[in-house]
Design a protein around this motif. Structure first.
Motif, PDB file in Angstrom:
ATOM      1  N   THR A  39      19.664 -67.946  34.087  1.00 19.34           N
ATOM      2  CA  THR A  39      20.287 -68.772  35.124  1.00 19.34           C
ATOM      3  C   THR A  39      19.631 -68.513  36.476  1.00 19.34           C
ATOM      4  O   THR A  39      20.039 -69.070  37.473  1.00 19.34           O
ATOM      5  N   TYR A 155      25.309 -75.026  27.580  1.00 20.65           N
ATOM      6  CA  TYR A 155      25.271 -73.580  27.827  1.00 20.65           C
ATOM      7  C   TYR A 155      26.348 -72.871  27.007  1.00 20.65           C
ATOM      8  O   TYR A 155      26.084 -71.871  26.346  1.00 20.65           O
ATOM      9  N   VAL A 161      20.178 -73.109  28.932  1.00 22.69           N
ATOM     10  CA  VAL A 161      20.287 -73.398  30.359  1.00 22.69           C
ATOM     11  C   VAL A 161      19.351 -74.564  30.666  1.00 22.69           C
ATOM     12  O   VAL A 161      18.140 -74.467  30.474  1.00 22.69           O
ATOM     13  N   VAL A 178      24.112 -73.755  38.533  1.00 21.64           N
ATOM     14  CA  VAL A 178      24.239 -72.467  37.859  1.00 21.64           C
ATOM     15  C   VAL A 178      25.434 -72.574  36.912  1.00 21.64           C
ATOM     16  O   VAL A 178      26.508 -73.019  37.316  1.00 21.64           O
TER      17      VAL A 178
END
Length: 189
Positions: A39, A155, A161, A178
């Motif tokens: 991330t 995710y 990601v 994020v």
């Protein structure tokens, strides 16, 4: 313990680069893969606390699927013969997950990033995931909501990601997304 990650691997992960390698499959006509997602594409600043940043987190994914499923791009949690993901917060924990998942010597290589792309076409917002059209929305705000929800879903379910991008004037601009890690917390009633 022998280190699996090289200095190059660690630097790449801290920059947000995904790494991966093919493993020896355990079943005939299958492919087995090990990937690490980060991330950490640069730390994001927390609102009101300009000096604090979120450290990168990592997901280590090991999956094995039939070659036909892999060729079709469908090797997700639900279509794999084996699927394991570890969500970890440190490089040492990545090392531990790698040593548990890979029962052979490995060499990790940089991978192309998975992408969710928004683009406006004919008054509608087209949303693509790794080049495939997955949805259309009428407004930019709705497109963003869908894109972020799709990235979070990938995710949580598959450990992937995604880079979230928007196309403006022919240039793809990466957004500061994020993943949320609340799903990892155990809530006691």
């Amino acid at each position: 313990m022998r280190r699996i990650l090289t200095d190059f691997n660690i630097e790449a992960l801290l920059r947000g680069q995904a790494l991966g390698t093919e493993l020896t499959p355990r079943r005939p006509d299958h492919r087995r893969r090990l990937d690490i997602f980060s991330t950490g594409h640069g730390a994001r600043v927390l609102p009101g606390e300009s000096q604090q940043v979120d450290p990168p987190r990592f997901s280590v994914v090991c999956r094995e699927a039939h070659q036909a499923i892999v060729a079709a791009g469908g090797d997700s949690r639900y279509s794999c013969a084996d699927f394991e993901v570890a969500y970890v917060a440190t490089i040492d924990a990545v090392e531990t997950a790698l040593s548990e998942m890979a029962d052979e010597s490995i060499a990790l290589l940089p991978m192309m990033p998975h992408r969710i792309l928004l683009r406006e076409e004919h008054g509608q917002w087209r949303i693509e995931q790794d080049g495939l059209h997955i949805a259309s929305e009428g407004t930019e705000g709705s497109a963003w909501s869908f894109a972020y929800a799709a990235a979070q879903f990938e995710y949580e379910v598959n450990g992937i990601v995604h880079h979230v991008l928007i196309m403006r004037d022919g240039i793809a601009h990466r957004q500061a997304w994020v993943p949320d890690h609340d799903f990892l917390e155990i809530v006691e009633d």
